[in-house]
Write a protein that holds these residues in place. Structure first.
Motif, PDB file in Angstrom:
ATOM      1  N   SER A   1      -4.802  -7.099  -1.705  1.00  0.00           N
ATOM      2  CA  SER A   1      -4.416  -6.006  -2.762  1.00  0.00           C
ATOM      3  C   SER A   1      -5.096  -4.662  -2.501  1.00  0.00           C
ATOM      4  O   SER A   1      -4.288  -3.522  -2.736  1.00  0.00           O
ATOM      5  CB  SER A   1      -4.963  -6.425  -4.245  1.00  0.00           C
TER       6      SER A   1
ATOM      7  N   ALA B   1       1.990   2.796  -1.693  1.00  0.00           N
ATOM      8  CA  ALA B   1       2.070   1.555  -2.569  1.00  0.00           C
ATOM      9  C   ALA B   1       2.330   2.028  -4.017  1.00  0.00           C
ATOM     10  O   ALA B   1       1.749   2.654  -4.340  1.00  0.00           O
ATOM     11  CB  ALA B   1       0.801   0.791  -2.376  1.00  0.00           C
TER      12      ALA B   1
ATOM     13  N   PRO C   1       4.030  -2.534  -0.834  1.00  0.00           N
ATOM     14  CA  PRO C   1       3.465  -1.620   0.188  1.00  0.00           C
ATOM     15  C   PRO C   1       4.051  -0.500   0.348  1.00  0.00           C
ATOM     16  O   PRO C   1       5.350  -0.345   0.192  1.00  0.00           O
ATOM     17  CB  PRO C   1       3.402  -2.543   1.390  1.00  0.00           C
TER      18      PRO C   1
ATOM     19  N   THR D   1       0.503  -8.419  -4.666  1.00  0.00           N
ATOM     20  CA  THR D   1       0.146  -6.962  -4.445  1.00  0.00           C
ATOM     21  C   THR D   1       0.958  -6.092  -5.061  1.00  0.00           C
ATOM     22  O   THR D   1       2.092  -6.528  -5.740  1.00  0.00           O
ATOM     23  CB  THR D   1      -0.346  -6.724  -3.048  1.00  0.00           C
TER      24      THR D   1
ATOM     25  N   TYR E   1      -1.919  -1.806   4.890  1.00  0.00           N
ATOM     26  CA  TYR E   1      -1.089  -3.031   5.059  1.00  0.00           C
ATOM     27  C   TYR E   1       0.231  -2.469   4.619  1.00  0.00           C
ATOM     28  O   TYR E   1       0.289  -2.183   3.443  1.00  0.00           O
ATOM     29  CB  TYR E   1      -1.468  -4.179   4.544  1.00  0.00           C
ATOM     30  N   THR E   2       1.165  -2.336   5.439  1.00  0.00           N
ATOM     31  CA  THR E   2       2.595  -1.771   5.045  1.00  0.00           C
ATOM     32  C   THR E   2       3.701  -2.571   5.067  1.00  0.00           C
ATOM     33  O   THR E   2       3.704  -3.744   5.608  1.00  0.00           O
ATOM     34  CB  THR E   2       2.812  -0.307   5.902  1.00  0.00           C
TER      35      THR E   2
ATOM     36  N   ARG F   1      -6.063  -3.517   0.307  1.00  0.00           N
ATOM     37  CA  ARG F   1      -5.536  -3.190   1.789  1.00  0.00           C
ATOM     38  C   ARG F   1      -4.017  -2.441   1.240  1.00  0.00           C
ATOM     39  O   ARG F   1      -3.663  -1.364   1.868  1.00  0.00           O
ATOM     40  CB  ARG F   1      -5.447  -4.132   2.837  1.00  0.00           C
ATOM     41  N   VAL F   2      -3.321  -2.961   0.564  1.00  0.00           N
ATOM     42  CA  VAL F   2      -2.064  -2.669   0.344  1.00  0.00           C
ATOM     43  C   VAL F   2      -2.195  -1.004  -0.581  1.00  0.00           C
ATOM     44  O   VAL F   2      -1.425  -0.320  -0.221  1.00  0.00           O
ATOM     45  CB  VAL F   2      -1.284  -3.739  -0.562  1.00  0.00           C
ATOM     46  N   GLU F   3      -3.080  -1.177  -1.413  1.00  0.00           N
ATOM     47  CA  GLU F   3      -3.176  -0.128  -2.399  1.00  0.00           C
ATOM     48  C   GLU F   3      -3.630   1.149  -1.314  1.00  0.00           C
ATOM     49  O   GLU F   3      -3.390   2.254  -1.765  1.00  0.00           O
ATOM     50  CB  GLU F   3      -4.155  -0.276  -3.293  1.00  0.00           C
TER      51      GLU F   3
ATOM     52  N   GLY G   1      -3.020   1.714   1.704  1.00  0.00           N
ATOM     53  CA  GLY G   1      -1.899   1.925   2.768  1.00  0.00           C
ATOM     54  C   GLY G   1      -2.316   1.369   4.104  1.00  0.00           C
ATOM     55  O   GLY G   1      -1.558   1.774   5.072  1.00  0.00           O
TER      56      GLY G   1
ATOM     57  N   SER H   1       8.296   3.623  -1.654  1.00  0.00           N
ATOM     58  CA  SER H   1       7.566   3.291  -0.617  1.00  0.00           C
ATOM     59  C   SER H   1       7.719   4.278   0.556  1.00  0.00           C
ATOM     60  O   SER H   1       6.740   4.344   1.564  1.00  0.00           O
ATOM     61  CB  SER H   1       8.062   1.951  -0.146  1.00  0.00           C
TER      62      SER H   1
END
Length: 447
Positions: A175, A320, A312, A309, A183-184, A177-179, A181, A223
């Motif tokens: 979560s 995100a 992304p 999450t 993990y896209t 990492r996605v927030e 950026g 996104s």
């Protein structure tokens, strides 16, 4: 003595005077509602009982009958019934519907502003989250009150994710990492292809999107850097680059074998069953899906099998994000102002934290007000607590613009053309731009 006698006579006469009973029927129609959503109507019934009891304490007799209906032929059938009723002068007093209906129905004169009948600065409406109240406003007026809140997360199947080499610690950090950026969507596409190549999921099940148009697809536009409105003018905003890259992403998913070319139009029952039981590696949906996954679809270990999450980011220009699409209570225009007044009071009472929490937990939705987080029923529900923390601070909404429906439909039609190979992303974007420019004119900004 004479004065006392006169006073006693007056009291006796007053006591003997009959209390005039007020009988009123309030009809409530709730769109998009199933068995788990019954508190959309039942909370109005509870509110009616409370209002009647309050009247009785004041020495008044107020008899309120609440008649509810939620069995419509889908959203289209519900909205047609409301508009036809409004045109004929027999619309229900209260409708529970998408906030996107506010702009067209206000413009058509079908609804009245709730702010004309209730104090927005008083309890319980002053407890409702400000951003949700803004979503129920249009053209500087408060037309409705949020009935519930939700968000639309990105999901992944943990067993598949682990087989790709991700540890428990990695999943716990997803979560964040996605927030950030880190993990896209492109990273997801690479992982989805690995899942297919490794035989962890079947071809076409690496990324398993929503099967029809809906607010979810506005998330993917964002996104890739798209914005739905111009903040200065409030006009709808068509970003050629963001739309092209969004379309290209779904084309790439098909070309990579992780999404089926003929995926759009898949039966919803099939889709729910497949994602709830691990057939897909990645998918997206709504927070209310939790109830379906753990109920009808039989997933007895949701938190052990499913991670979630924000949607992304797609590239450096995007972010995100997640869209909240709250349903709202709206008051229809009635000949009897008293009916509008009573309906507004019922909506206000139904917005109290304990009542709204009944709906939120029963239907796997999220709170509309700050105080709900402090109630045991809400705070003790793991899904409500975690989804609120991870998703709601980042949620935005589609705009209350009279022409947004046309924008959304055109965007999805172009996506479908590119997705199925009928047009290239560039061709689809050009056609959508031409259509929206012709349809919306000065209400559209093209960037």
């Amino acid at each position: 003595m004479k004065k006392m006698t006169s006073a006693l006579a007056l009291i006796a006469a007053t006591a003997a005077a009959p209390v005039l009973a007020e009988d009123i029927t309030i009809t409530v129609w709730a769109g998009g509602s199933n068995d788990s959503d019954h508190y959309r109507i039942d909370n109005i019934r509870i509110a009616a009982d409370m209002l009647s009891r309050e009247a009785a304490i004041r020495g008044e007799e107020l008899n309120i009958t609440v008649e509810g209906k939620r069995d419509f032929d889908g959203w289209d059938g519900f909205k047609q019934a409301v508009t036809l009723g409004a045109e004929a002068g027999n619309a229900p007093n209260i409708v529970v519907t998408s906030h996107l209906d506010i702009a067209p129905w206000a413009s058509a004169g079908y609804i009245v502003p709730v702010e004309d009948y209730v104090d927005l600065d008083a309890w319980p409406l002053n407890n409702v989250y400000g951003n949700l109240m803004e979503i129920a406003a249009f053209d500087g007026m408060q037309w409705g009150v949020p009935q519930d809140a939700e968000s639309r997360p990105f999901f992944y199947w943990k067993e598949t994710f682990a087989a790709l080499g991700y540890s428990e610690a990695d999943m716990d950090a997803m979560s964040a990492r996605v927030e950030a950026g880190e993990y896209t969507l492109r990273d997801m596409l690479a992982d989805a292809r690995k899942a297919v190549d490794m035989g962890l999921v079947e071809k076409g099940y690496g990324f398993y999107p929503r099967v029809s148009n809906g607010p979810d697809y506005a998330q993917f536009y964002q996104s890739f850097g798209g914005e739905l409105t111009d903040p200065e003018t409030g006009k709808l905003l068509f970003d050629r680059t963001a739309m092209t890259e969004m379309y290209q992403f779904f084309v790439d998913a098909v070309d990579a074998g992780v999404t089926r070319r003929n995926h759009i139009g898949t039966e919803w029952d099939q889709w729910y069953s497949e994602v709830a039981n691990g057939k897909a590696a990645f998918w997206h949906g709504g927070t209310w899906h939790y109830g379906r996954y753990t109920g009808k679809e039989g997933n007895e270990d949701f938190f052990g099998t499913v991670g979630f999450t924000l949607i992304p980011a797609g590239n450096d220009a995007g972010r995100a994000n997640t869209v909240t699409h709250p349903l709202v209570y709206l008051l229809t225009d009635q000949e009897d102002d008293r009916a509008e007044e009573i309906a507004a009071q019922l909506v206000a009472i139904a917005s109290e934290p304990r009542l709204n929490t009944l709906h939120a937990i029963k239907s796997s939705h999220l709170a509309i007000g700050k105080a709900e987080a402090g109630l045991d029923l809400y705070s003790g529900d793991r899904w409500a607590a975690e989804a609120t923390e991870v998703l709601l601070p980042h949620a935005n909404a589609q705009p209350n613009h009279p022409n947004y429906g046309a924008f959304s439909e055109a965007m999805f039609k172009g996506l479908e053309a590119a997705w199925t190979g009928v047009q290239t992303p560039e061709e689809a974007v050009a056609e959508v731009e031409a259509q929206l420019t012709a349809t919306l004119g000065d209400e559209l900004i093209v960037r």
